[in-house]
Write a protein that holds these residues in place. Structure first.
Motif, PDB file in Angstrom:
ATOM      1  N   ILE A 235       0.856  -1.264  -0.106  1.00  0.00           N
ATOM      2  CA  ILE A 235       0.058   0.040  -0.028  1.00  0.00           C
ATOM      3  C   ILE A 235       0.775   1.186   0.101  1.00  0.00           C
ATOM      4  N   VAL A 236       0.600   2.243  -0.901  1.00  0.00           N
ATOM      5  CA  VAL A 236       1.593   3.462  -1.225  1.00  0.00           C
ATOM      6  C   VAL A 236       0.598   4.496  -0.739  1.00  0.00           C
ATOM      7  N   PRO A 237       0.956   5.035   0.410  1.00  0.00           N
ATOM      8  CA  PRO A 237      -0.031   6.359   0.832  1.00  0.00           C
ATOM      9  C   PRO A 237      -0.016   7.235  -0.077  1.00  0.00           C
ATOM     10  N   PRO A 238      -0.976   7.969  -0.230  1.00  0.00           N
ATOM     11  CA  PRO A 238      -0.937   9.356  -1.386  1.00  0.00           C
ATOM     12  C   PRO A 238       0.005  10.242  -0.716  1.00  0.00           C
ATOM     13  N   PRO A 239       0.746  10.997  -1.744  1.00  0.00           N
ATOM     14  CA  PRO A 239       1.443  12.278  -1.602  1.00  0.00           C
ATOM     15  C   PRO A 239       0.891  13.167  -0.413  1.00  0.00           C
ATOM     16  N   GLY A 240       1.823  13.501   0.539  1.00  0.00           N
ATOM     17  CA  GLY A 240       1.353  14.418   1.382  1.00  0.00           C
ATOM     18  C   GLY A 240       1.199  13.890   2.913  1.00  0.00           C
ATOM     19  N   PHE A 241       0.624  12.624   2.744  1.00  0.00           N
ATOM     20  CA  PHE A 241       0.170  11.762   3.991  1.00  0.00           C
ATOM     21  C   PHE A 241       1.389  11.763   4.970  1.00  0.00           C
ATOM     22  N   LEU A 242       2.476  11.335   4.437  1.00  0.00           N
ATOM     23  CA  LEU A 242       3.857  10.924   5.423  1.00  0.00           C
ATOM     24  C   LEU A 242       4.229  12.086   5.699  1.00  0.00           C
ATOM     25  N   GLY A 243       4.399  13.342   5.087  1.00  0.00           N
ATOM     26  CA  GLY A 243       4.769  14.432   5.493  1.00  0.00           C
ATOM     27  C   GLY A 243       4.115  15.049   6.508  1.00  0.00           C
ATOM     28  N   ALA A 244       2.666  15.008   6.334  1.00  0.00           N
ATOM     29  CA  ALA A 244       1.833  15.635   7.393  1.00  0.00           C
ATOM     30  C   ALA A 244       1.828  14.855   8.779  1.00  0.00           C
ATOM     31  N   LEU A 245       2.104  13.426   8.667  1.00  0.00           N
ATOM     32  CA  LEU A 245       2.359  12.725   9.735  1.00  0.00           C
ATOM     33  C   LEU A 245       3.664  13.296  10.711  1.00  0.00           C
ATOM     34  N   ALA A 246       4.644  13.190   9.912  1.00  0.00           N
ATOM     35  CA  ALA A 246       6.179  13.650  10.357  1.00  0.00           C
ATOM     36  C   ALA A 246       6.026  14.952  11.011  1.00  0.00           C
ATOM     37  N   GLU A 247       5.253  16.108  10.387  1.00  0.00           N
ATOM     38  CA  GLU A 247       5.027  17.387  10.683  1.00  0.00           C
ATOM     39  C   GLU A 247       4.389  17.294  12.313  1.00  0.00           C
ATOM     40  N   TRP A 248       3.438  16.577  12.155  1.00  0.00           N
ATOM     41  CA  TRP A 248       2.545  16.463  13.403  1.00  0.00           C
ATOM     42  C   TRP A 248       3.443  15.841  14.547  1.00  0.00           C
ATOM     43  N   CYS A 249       4.079  14.871  14.288  1.00  0.00           N
ATOM     44  CA  CYS A 249       4.835  14.302  15.456  1.00  0.00           C
ATOM     45  C   CYS A 249       5.836  15.388  15.944  1.00  0.00           C
ATOM     46  N   THR A 250       6.307  16.111  14.964  1.00  0.00           N
ATOM     47  CA  THR A 250       7.477  17.242  15.413  1.00  0.00           C
ATOM     48  C   THR A 250       6.692  18.293  16.264  1.00  0.00           C
ATOM     49  N   ARG A 251       5.506  18.698  15.984  1.00  0.00           N
ATOM     50  CA  ARG A 251       4.719  19.685  16.834  1.00  0.00           C
ATOM     51  C   ARG A 251       4.407  19.065  18.097  1.00  0.00           C
ATOM     52  N   ASN A 252       4.399  17.941  18.116  1.00  0.00           N
ATOM     53  CA  ASN A 252       3.898  17.198  19.274  1.00  0.00           C
ATOM     54  C   ASN A 252       4.842  16.399  20.160  1.00  0.00           C
ATOM     55  N   GLY A 253       6.156  16.715  19.894  1.00  0.00           N
ATOM     56  CA  GLY A 253       7.138  15.884  20.703  1.00  0.00           C
ATOM     57  C   GLY A 253       7.241  14.426  20.384  1.00  0.00           C
ATOM     58  N   ILE A 254       6.859  13.878  19.335  1.00  0.00           N
ATOM     59  CA  ILE A 254       6.682  12.506  19.007  1.00  0.00           C
ATOM     60  C   ILE A 254       7.756  11.843  18.144  1.00  0.00           C
ATOM     61  N   VAL A 255       8.117  10.711  18.532  1.00  0.00           N
ATOM     62  CA  VAL A 255       9.290  10.190  17.755  1.00  0.00           C
ATOM     63  C   VAL A 255       8.618   9.495  16.473  1.00  0.00           C
ATOM     64  N   PHE A 256       9.022  10.007  15.098  1.00  0.00           N
ATOM     65  CA  PHE A 256       8.417   9.259  14.302  1.00  0.00           C
ATOM     66  C   PHE A 256       9.356   8.223  13.408  1.00  0.00           C
ATOM     67  N   VAL A 257       8.913   7.110  13.496  1.00  0.00           N
ATOM     68  CA  VAL A 257       9.550   5.830  13.190  1.00  0.00           C
ATOM     69  C   VAL A 257       9.321   5.488  11.868  1.00  0.00           C
ATOM     70  N   ALA A 258      10.215   5.574  10.852  1.00  0.00           N
ATOM     71  CA  ALA A 258       9.843   4.876   9.669  1.00  0.00           C
ATOM     72  C   ALA A 258      10.435   3.580   9.647  1.00  0.00           C
ATOM     73  N   ASP A 259       9.561   2.473   9.609  1.00  0.00           N
ATOM     74  CA  ASP A 259      10.032   0.984   9.511  1.00  0.00           C
ATOM     75  C   ASP A 259      10.498   0.771   7.953  1.00  0.00           C
ATOM     76  N   GLU A 260      11.656   0.994   7.417  1.00  0.00           N
ATOM     77  CA  GLU A 260      12.129   0.856   6.096  1.00  0.00           C
ATOM     78  C   GLU A 260      12.657  -0.625   6.086  1.00  0.00           C
ATOM     79  N   VAL A 261      12.399  -1.670   6.924  1.00  0.00           N
ATOM     80  CA  VAL A 261      13.041  -3.081   6.567  1.00  0.00           C
ATOM     81  C   VAL A 261      12.839  -3.346   5.351  1.00  0.00           C
ATOM     82  N   GLN A 262      11.477  -3.248   4.703  1.00  0.00           N
ATOM     83  CA  GLN A 262      11.333  -4.214   3.249  1.00  0.00           C
ATOM     84  C   GLN A 262      11.723  -2.950   2.060  1.00  0.00           C
TER      85      GLN A 262
END
Length: 445
Positions: A235-262
């Motif tokens: 499943i490929v998320p639509p453009p902009g979804f990952l970026g929005a998540l990452a920015e939201w995490c930064t604003r809220n002091g949350i660690v954004f973990v990208a699982d790039e195992v595959q």
């Protein structure tokens, strides 16, 4: 270079008599809980081919689930591994360290997204990497909650089973699972109720509201997400979804973990899938393609996050084994010297064209999707009926395998055929393998 002639060759039925003999031994010796999807037993491999014990030459469209990205028995990997075995096989880095571990960490700190200061730690499997990423995030933030997504797959340890969405076969009967794990809807354009155009905005809004009401942003240590979901169905998320998540995490002091195992190490046509949208995760987990087939994984993250763990809090007896590190250095050298990022894009062009043609030709192919050398087709009932067609998926994959083409299925609903060829496969072999899959669809659909 491999000495295997790069031509598909069928000399017996597949699996053949010798493979069937070995499989009978397997059922007597190996736990039935270890599933085997295609019981053609391999004795050597190279390029885009696997040679089984009956002499059949099989086209490899799975690469050991995206592991042999640089090819099987890649020369630089073999050379470094042979030298390392002759030097020493193990000391445990935490007891007597060695340079190869440091070399791999330096390479990861350089290659992974972002130009900030980083630190890495090495482990054995993708699941172990993800579990340690969560440990690091919890230690750094002092928070407990972790957010994962529908259709996610993160591993088979207790914590990563909790993160994984699919129950059968990965979780059934193995609970209770680790606590403080919460699940959010995945941005899945093909199956998003509001349609693909609305998917990014609506999925992100749903995520924010759900976390706010059910968890509380102040309680979240990490958001863990595959930039392209693997076992869940490519499943490929639509453009902009990952970026929005990452920015939201930064604003809220949350660690954004990208699982790039595959997705990591050239598989998607970039060094890492996050590179496609210039996403810079706080922590990235890697494994599979990192070491040319040897067991190695890593957690790489911002220095202040990775250094926030007490001394001795990370590690393991075999983590960063010197032989696996040597293999990783050979694999990374191969990726750089042979421009496997560029090769993945070339393979991606072929896959996009051929799988797109299948989607146009067969109403049962609901969608062709993916990026680079990580692409898939989702099979449905047909036409306007988008119901998952797991039976046809299984049948087409089985047909391809008996014709000498190694294929893999995936997806929450078991209705996706995924294509993960080694990046040293020839164009001719890739086309031939796809021809066989098309023939299977023609015969069975």
């Amino acid at each position: 270079m491999t000495n295997i002639t790069q031509q598909r060759k069928i000399v017996t039925e597949v699996p053949g008599p010798r493979s069937r003999e070995l499989h009978a031994r397997t059922t007597r010796a190996v736990s039935a809980g270890v599933g085997i999807g295609f019981a053609a037993y391999i004795e050597r491999a190279g390029g885009g081919l696997l040679t089984d014990v009956d002499g059949n030459e099989l086209i490899d469209l799975g690469a050991g689930i995206a592991v042999t990205t640089v090819g099987n028995a890649a020369p630089r990997v073999v050379q470094r591994v042979q030298q390392q075995v002759a030097d020493f096989t193990h000391t445990c880095f935490m007891v007597n360290p060695y340079e190869e571990y440091v070399d791999v960490c330096e390479a990861l700190n350089e290659l992974t997204p972002g130009d900030h200061e980083k630190r890495s730690a090495l482990f054995n499997s993708g699941a172990e990497a993800v579990e340690n990423a969560v440990k690091v995030a919890r230690s750094y933030t002092g928070r407990d909650a972790v957010i994962a997504f529908d259709h996610a797959y993160h591993g088979r340890t207790n914590l990563t089973m909790a993160l994984t969405a699919k129950s059968q076969p990965y979780k059934q009967g193995f609970g209770p699972f680790a606590g403080e794990i919460y699940r959010a809807p995945m941005a899945y354009p093909y199956r998003w109720a509001g349609g693909p155009e609305a998917c990014a905005e609506e999925a992100f809004s749903t995520f924010v509201a759900q976390v706010h009401t059910q968890v509380g942003e102040q309680n979240v240590a990490a958001v863990v997400l595959e930039p392209i979901q693997g076992e869940g169905g490519f499943i490929v998320p639509p453009p902009g979804f990952l970026g929005a998540l990452a920015e939201w995490c930064t604003r809220n002091g949350i660690v954004f973990v990208a699982d790039e195992v595959q997705t990591g190490f050239c598989r998607t046509g970039d060094w890492f899938a996050c590179d496609h949208e210039d996403i810079v995760p706080d922590i990235i987990t890697t494994a599979k393609g990192i070491a040319g087939g040897l067991p190695l994984s890593a957690v790489t993250g911002r220095a202040e996050i990775m250094d926030g763990v007490q001394s001795g809090g990370l590690g393991g007896t075999y983590g960063g084994n010197p032989i696996a590190c040597a293999a990783a250095l050979g694999a990374i050298e191969t990726m750089r010297e042979d421009d496997l990022v560029g090769r993945a894009r070339e393979i991606g062009d072929i896959l996009s064209l051929r799988l797109g043609e299948l989607a146009e030709r067969f109403p049962v192919v609901g969608e062709a999707r993916g990026r680079g050398a990580m692409q898939a087709i989702e099979l449905i009932a047909g036409g306007d009926d988008h119901s998952p067609n797991a039976a046809l998926t299984k049948a087409v994959s089985a047909y391809a395998q008996t014709e000498g083409v190694v294929t893999l299925t995936c997806g929450t609903y078991g209705n996706v055929i995924r294509f993960l060829p080694p990046l040293d496969i020839t164009d001719d072999l890739l086309h031939e393998g796809l021809d066989v899959v098309a023939a299977g669809l023609e015969k069975l659909a």
